[in-house]
Design a protein around this motif. Structure first.
Motif, PDB file in Angstrom:
ATOM      1  N   GLY A   1      26.274 -38.967  -3.457  1.00 40.31           N
ATOM      2  CA  GLY A   1      26.550 -38.216  -4.677  1.00 40.31           C
ATOM      3  C   GLY A   1      25.383 -37.333  -5.083  1.00 40.31           C
ATOM      4  N   VAL A   2      24.169 -37.859  -4.982  1.00 40.16           N
ATOM      5  CA  VAL A   2      22.980 -37.062  -5.305  1.00 40.16           C
ATOM      6  C   VAL A   2      22.864 -35.885  -4.340  1.00 40.16           C
ATOM      7  N   ALA A   3      23.096 -36.143  -3.054  1.00 41.48           N
ATOM      8  CA  ALA A   3      23.015 -35.075  -2.052  1.00 41.48           C
ATOM      9  C   ALA A   3      24.002 -33.955  -2.377  1.00 41.48           C
ATOM     10  N   TYR A   4      25.221 -34.327  -2.736  1.00 42.63           N
ATOM     11  CA  TYR A   4      26.207 -33.293  -3.073  1.00 42.63           C
ATOM     12  C   TYR A   4      25.812 -32.556  -4.348  1.00 42.63           C
ATOM     13  N   SER A   5      25.248 -33.269  -5.303  1.00 38.97           N
ATOM     14  CA  SER A   5      24.854 -32.617  -6.565  1.00 38.97           C
ATOM     15  C   SER A   5      23.832 -31.515  -6.317  1.00 38.97           C
ATOM     16  N   ARG A   6      22.974 -31.702  -5.320  1.00 37.02           N
ATOM     17  CA  ARG A   6      21.969 -30.682  -5.026  1.00 37.02           C
ATOM     18  C   ARG A   6      22.605 -29.416  -4.450  1.00 37.02           C
ATOM     19  N   LEU A   7      23.675 -29.593  -3.683  1.00 37.02           N
ATOM     20  CA  LEU A   7      24.428 -28.439  -3.170  1.00 37.02           C
ATOM     21  C   LEU A   7      25.182 -27.770  -4.308  1.00 37.02           C
ATOM     22  N   TRP A   8      25.831 -28.571  -5.118  1.00 36.64           N
ATOM     23  CA  TRP A   8      26.676 -28.064  -6.210  1.00 36.64           C
ATOM     24  C   TRP A   8      25.859 -27.266  -7.217  1.00 36.64           C
ATOM     25  N   LEU A   9      24.640 -27.687  -7.469  1.00 33.85           N
ATOM     26  CA  LEU A   9      23.785 -27.005  -8.437  1.00 33.85           C
ATOM     27  C   LEU A   9      23.147 -25.738  -7.874  1.00 33.85           C
ATOM     28  N   GLY A  10      23.264 -25.537  -6.564  1.00 35.14           N
ATOM     29  CA  GLY A  10      22.658 -24.360  -5.947  1.00 35.14           C
ATOM     30  C   GLY A  10      21.183 -24.532  -5.665  1.00 35.14           C
ATOM     31  N   MET A  11      20.739 -25.785  -5.561  1.00 34.23           N
ATOM     32  CA  MET A  11      19.324 -26.060  -5.355  1.00 34.23           C
ATOM     33  C   MET A  11      18.944 -26.179  -3.886  1.00 34.23           C
ATOM     34  N   HIS A  12      19.924 -26.537  -3.036  1.00 37.02           N
ATOM     35  CA  HIS A  12      19.606 -26.774  -1.631  1.00 37.02           C
ATOM     36  C   HIS A  12      20.750 -26.370  -0.707  1.00 37.02           C
TER      37      HIS A  12
ATOM     38  N   THR B   1       6.940 -23.945   4.378  1.00 38.84           N
ATOM     39  CA  THR B   1       8.180 -23.274   4.808  1.00 38.84           C
ATOM     40  C   THR B   1       8.556 -22.096   3.920  1.00 38.84           C
ATOM     41  N   GLU B   2       8.257 -22.187   2.617  1.00 39.28           N
ATOM     42  CA  GLU B   2       8.563 -21.122   1.666  1.00 39.28           C
ATOM     43  C   GLU B   2      10.014 -20.630   1.802  1.00 39.28           C
ATOM     44  N   SER B   3      10.925 -21.579   1.828  1.00 39.80           N
ATOM     45  CA  SER B   3      12.352 -21.252   1.935  1.00 39.80           C
ATOM     46  C   SER B   3      12.943 -21.065   0.537  1.00 39.80           C
ATOM     47  N   PRO B   4      13.482 -19.887   0.216  1.00 32.66           N
ATOM     48  CA  PRO B   4      14.047 -19.647  -1.126  1.00 32.66           C
ATOM     49  C   PRO B   4      15.215 -20.576  -1.419  1.00 32.66           C
ATOM     50  N   ARG B   5      15.338 -20.977  -2.656  1.00 32.32           N
ATOM     51  CA  ARG B   5      16.479 -21.809  -3.041  1.00 32.32           C
ATOM     52  C   ARG B   5      17.765 -20.977  -2.998  1.00 32.32           C
ATOM     53  N   PRO B   6      18.902 -21.637  -2.737  1.00 31.27           N
ATOM     54  CA  PRO B   6      20.174 -20.904  -2.651  1.00 31.27           C
ATOM     55  C   PRO B   6      20.514 -20.087  -3.887  1.00 31.27           C
ATOM     56  N   TYR B   7      20.117 -20.568  -5.067  1.00 26.79           N
ATOM     57  CA  TYR B   7      20.472 -19.820  -6.271  1.00 26.79           C
ATOM     58  C   TYR B   7      19.813 -18.449  -6.320  1.00 26.79           C
ATOM     59  N   THR B   8      18.714 -18.268  -5.578  1.00 26.84           N
ATOM     60  CA  THR B   8      18.074 -16.951  -5.566  1.00 26.84           C
ATOM     61  C   THR B   8      18.947 -15.921  -4.846  1.00 26.84           C
ATOM     62  N   GLU B   9      19.831 -16.388  -3.973  1.00 25.71           N
ATOM     63  CA  GLU B   9      20.788 -15.482  -3.331  1.00 25.71           C
ATOM     64  C   GLU B   9      21.785 -14.960  -4.358  1.00 25.71           C
ATOM     65  N   THR B  10      22.167 -15.823  -5.297  1.00 27.16           N
ATOM     66  CA  THR B  10      23.055 -15.389  -6.378  1.00 27.16           C
ATOM     67  C   THR B  10      22.357 -14.362  -7.251  1.00 27.16           C
ATOM     68  N   LEU B  11      21.090 -14.592  -7.546  1.00 25.43           N
ATOM     69  CA  LEU B  11      20.329 -13.623  -8.334  1.00 25.43           C
ATOM     70  C   LEU B  11      20.271 -12.278  -7.612  1.00 25.43           C
ATOM     71  N   SER B  12      20.144 -12.323  -6.302  1.00 25.89           N
ATOM     72  CA  SER B  12      20.116 -11.091  -5.512  1.00 25.89           C
ATOM     73  C   SER B  12      21.470 -10.400  -5.512  1.00 25.89           C
ATOM     74  N   HIS B  13      22.553 -11.171  -5.372  1.00 32.88           N
ATOM     75  CA  HIS B  13      23.910 -10.601  -5.364  1.00 32.88           C
ATOM     76  C   HIS B  13      24.258  -9.965  -6.712  1.00 32.88           C
ATOM     77  N   GLU B  14      23.664 -10.530  -7.772  1.00 31.39           N
ATOM     78  CA  GLU B  14      23.898  -9.978  -9.109  1.00 31.39           C
ATOM     79  C   GLU B  14      22.938  -8.827  -9.419  1.00 31.39           C
ATOM     80  N   LEU B  15      22.154  -8.429  -8.419  1.00 30.72           N
ATOM     81  CA  LEU B  15      21.226  -7.284  -8.497  1.00 30.72           C
ATOM     82  C   LEU B  15      20.104  -7.493  -9.513  1.00 30.72           C
TER      83      LEU B  15
END
Length: 250
Positions: free
Chosen positions: A198-209, A104-118
Motif C-alpha cells: 500500500g505504501v509503495a502504491y501511494s508513492r506512485l499515486w502521489l507522483g513522487m516515484h 542519481t539526481e533523478s527528477p520526481r515524476p510530478y516535475t513532468e506534470t509541471l513541465s507539461h503545464e508549461l
C-alpha cells in the motif's frame, strides 16, 4: 555465510515476494493521471499510508511492529541482537537513500506534470530553482492538481531515486516480516506485506516515484540485509554483563 543466509531466508523470501508484487501492481495499474480529481477519502487514505513510512509516522509504525515482536517471547539476548540489527539496517538505509539521491539526481515524476503545464521548461529545470521559486511553481499548478498531491510535492522537492519510503517498508518486511514468518505468525506477516504494498502504491499515486525507484529500493535492502552480520556474540556479552550487574546490585 550459508548459515547466516539460512537464518534470514524468511525475510529474504518476503523481499522477493514484495518485489514481484510491486512489478505486477505497476504492470496492471498503468499510467496514473496526476491531474485527475481526488476525493477527500481517497486523498486522506493515501496520505496516511505514505506518512506511515515517512518522517511524519515511521516511529509510530516501528512502535506498532515492535509490539508485535513482543508477542514472540524472544529471550533478552535475542532482543538485543535483533535491536542492533534493526538499528544498523535503518542507519544504512537512511544514509544510502540520501547519498544515492544526490548521485542519481533523478527528477520526481510530478516535475513532468509541471513541465507539461508549461510551468518549467523541463523536469531538470525545477531543481535549479530556489526553494521559494519551487514553492511558487507548485502553488500555480494547484489550480489543476488536487491539494492531496501538491501538499506532498511541497514537502519533498528532492530527487526521486531511490524511494526512501520504500527502503523503510522493505526493511520492515525483511526484519519484522522475517521474524513473524519464523515464529509462524502468518497473519502479522500478511499485515506487514499489505501495508508495504500500500505504501509503495501511494508513492506512485502521489507522483513522487516511478516503479523503478520502488523496485531498486527493495533490491538494495535485499543486498544489505543478506550481507548484514548477526550480533549474537555481542548480544551475549551485553546480556551477560547486564545479568552480572543485576546480581551484584541485588
Amino acid at each position: 555465510m550459508k548459515n547466516l543466509l539460512l537464518a534470514k531466508r524468511g525475510g529474504l523470501a518476503l523481499l522477493v515476494l514484495l518485489l514481484v508484487l510491486i512489478a505486477v501492481m505497476t504492470r496492471f495499474v498503468g499510467h496514473i493521471d496526476l491531474l485527475a480529481a481526488v476525493s477527500d477519502q481517497q486523498g486522506a487514505f493515501f496520505t496516511t499510508l505514505t506518512h506511515s513510512a515517512g518522517s511524519q509516522g515511521f516511529v509510530v509504525t516501528l512502535a506498532v511492529f515492535c509490539v508485535g515482536v513482543m508477542t514472540l517471547r524472544l529471550t533478552p539476548k535475542q532482543l538485543i541482537s535483533k535491536a542492533a540489527q534493526l538499528g544498523l539496517l535503518l542507519v544504512i538505509g537512511f544514509v544510502a537513500k540520501t547519498g544515492l539521491k544526490q548521485m542519481t539526481e533523478s527528477p520526481r515524476p510530478y516535475t513532468e506534470t509541471l513541465s507539461h503545464e508549461l510551468l518549467v521548461p523541463n523536469p531538470e529545470h525545477f531543481y535549479h530553482l530556489s526553494a521559494e521559486q519551487q514553492e511558487s511553481v507548485i502553488h500555480k499548478v494547484s489550480e489543476h492538481v488536487s491539494h492531496w498531491r501538491t501538499q506532498h510535492w511541497l514537502g519533498e522537492t528532492d530527487y526521486s531515486f531511490p524511494s526512501g519510503h520504500t527502503i523503510f517498508v522493505a526493511i520492515c518486511v525483511a526484519f519484522f516480516g522475517g521474524l513473524f514468518v519464523e515464529h509462524k505468525r502468518y497473519l502479522l506477516t500478511a499485515g506487514v506485506m499489505v501495508w508495504a504494498l500500500g505504501v509503495a502504491y501511494s508513492r506512485l499515486w502521489l507522483g513522487m516515484h516511478r516503479p523503478i525507484d520502488l523496485m531498486a529500493s527493495v533490491m538494495f535492502v535485499f543486498i544489505v540485509y543478506a550481507l548484514l552480520p548477526d550480533f549474537d556474540a555481542v548480544a551475549g556479552k551485553i546480556n551477560g554483563y547486564l545479568n552480572l550487574k543485576n546480581r551484584c546490585s541485588g
